[in-house]
Motif scaffolding. Structure first.
Motif, mmCIF file in Angstrom:
data_model
loop_
_atom_site.group_PDB
_atom_site.id
_atom_site.type_symbol
_atom_site.label_atom_id
_atom_site.label_comp_id
_atom_site.label_asym_id
_atom_site.label_seq_id
_atom_site.Cartn_x
_atom_site.Cartn_y
_atom_site.Cartn_z
ATOM 1 N N ALA A 1 39.340 -6.295 60.221
ATOM 2 C CA ALA A 1 40.307 -6.949 61.079
ATOM 3 C C ALA A 1 40.862 -8.133 60.293
ATOM 4 O O ALA A 1 40.142 -8.758 59.502
ATOM 5 N N MET A 2 42.137 -8.429 60.495
ATOM 6 C CA MET A 2 42.787 -9.501 59.751
ATOM 7 C C MET A 2 43.357 -10.524 60.709
ATOM 8 O O MET A 2 43.740 -10.196 61.846
ATOM 9 N N ILE B 1 44.656 -8.892 64.168
ATOM 10 C CA ILE B 1 44.988 -7.476 64.314
ATOM 11 C C ILE B 1 43.785 -6.648 63.910
ATOM 12 O O ILE B 1 43.066 -6.978 62.958
ATOM 13 N N SER B 2 43.553 -5.567 64.650
ATOM 14 C CA SER B 2 42.414 -4.699 64.372
ATOM 15 C C SER B 2 42.606 -3.965 63.045
ATOM 16 O O SER B 2 43.707 -3.910 62.502
ATOM 17 N N TRP B 3 41.515 -3.361 62.551
ATOM 18 C CA TRP B 3 41.603 -2.695 61.251
ATOM 19 C C TRP B 3 42.545 -1.503 61.283
ATOM 20 O O TRP B 3 43.136 -1.148 60.273
ATOM 21 N N SER C 1 45.580 -2.777 67.785
ATOM 22 C CA SER C 1 45.300 -3.834 68.752
ATOM 23 C C SER C 1 45.582 -5.186 68.119
ATOM 24 O O SER C 1 45.230 -5.420 66.953
ATOM 25 N N ALA C 2 46.219 -6.067 68.872
ATOM 26 C CA ALA C 2 46.534 -7.409 68.377
ATOM 27 C C ALA C 2 46.230 -8.446 69.446
ATOM 28 O O ALA C 2 46.272 -8.150 70.647
ATOM 29 N N SER D 1 51.361 -7.757 62.023
ATOM 30 C CA SER D 1 51.370 -6.335 61.685
ATOM 31 C C SER D 1 50.656 -6.156 60.346
ATOM 32 O O SER D 1 50.386 -7.133 59.643
ATOM 33 N N ARG D 2 50.354 -4.926 60.030
ATOM 34 C CA ARG D 2 49.670 -4.652 58.762
ATOM 35 C C ARG D 2 50.132 -3.320 58.200
ATOM 36 O O ARG D 2 50.530 -2.413 58.941
#
Length: 116
Positions: free
Chosen positions: A33-34, A51-53, A57-58, A71-72
């Motif tokens: 997660a970041m 944000i989840s891996w 989910s944020a 976002s990622r």
């Protein structure tokens, strides 16, 4: 070794926008997660967005909901933070983190300054 390198900060007028990027290396990015944290002068560091891996989910701090978007891109090992409708109180050093509770790795930070 693990490196998180932020970019995209700068000086912007109130109401403006910025996009922060954090490029990660030396870790399995898609397993973390970041998060984006910020620290203003004289204040404690606070979580802005996470944000989840998977990216499905944020979570946002109440103070930025509706204005910031996290976002990622796991293919690019990069996490982003879109900052819209910026306010002077958003002025801070913004840090990227891998892992949230607790953060395990930190970037060096990027300054965001919002003028009124």
């Amino acid at each position: 070794q693990v490196q998180l390198v932020e970019s995209g900060g700068g000086l912007v007028q109130a109401g403006g926008s910025l996009r922060l990027s954090c490029a990660a290396s030396g870790l399995t990015f898609s397993r973390y997660a970041m998060g984006w944290f910020r620290q203003a002068p004289g204040k404690e560091r606070e979580l802005v967005a996470a944000i989840s891996w998977t990216g499905n989910s944020a979570h946002y701090a109440d103070s930025v909901k509706g204005r910031f978007t996290i976002s990622r891109d796991n293919a690019k090992n990069t996490v982003y933070l879109q900052l819209n409708s910026l306010k002077p109180e958003d002025t801070a050093v913004y840090y990227c983190a891998a892992g949230i509770e607790p953060p395990q790795y930190w970037g060096q930070g990027t300054q965001v300054t919002v003028s009124s």
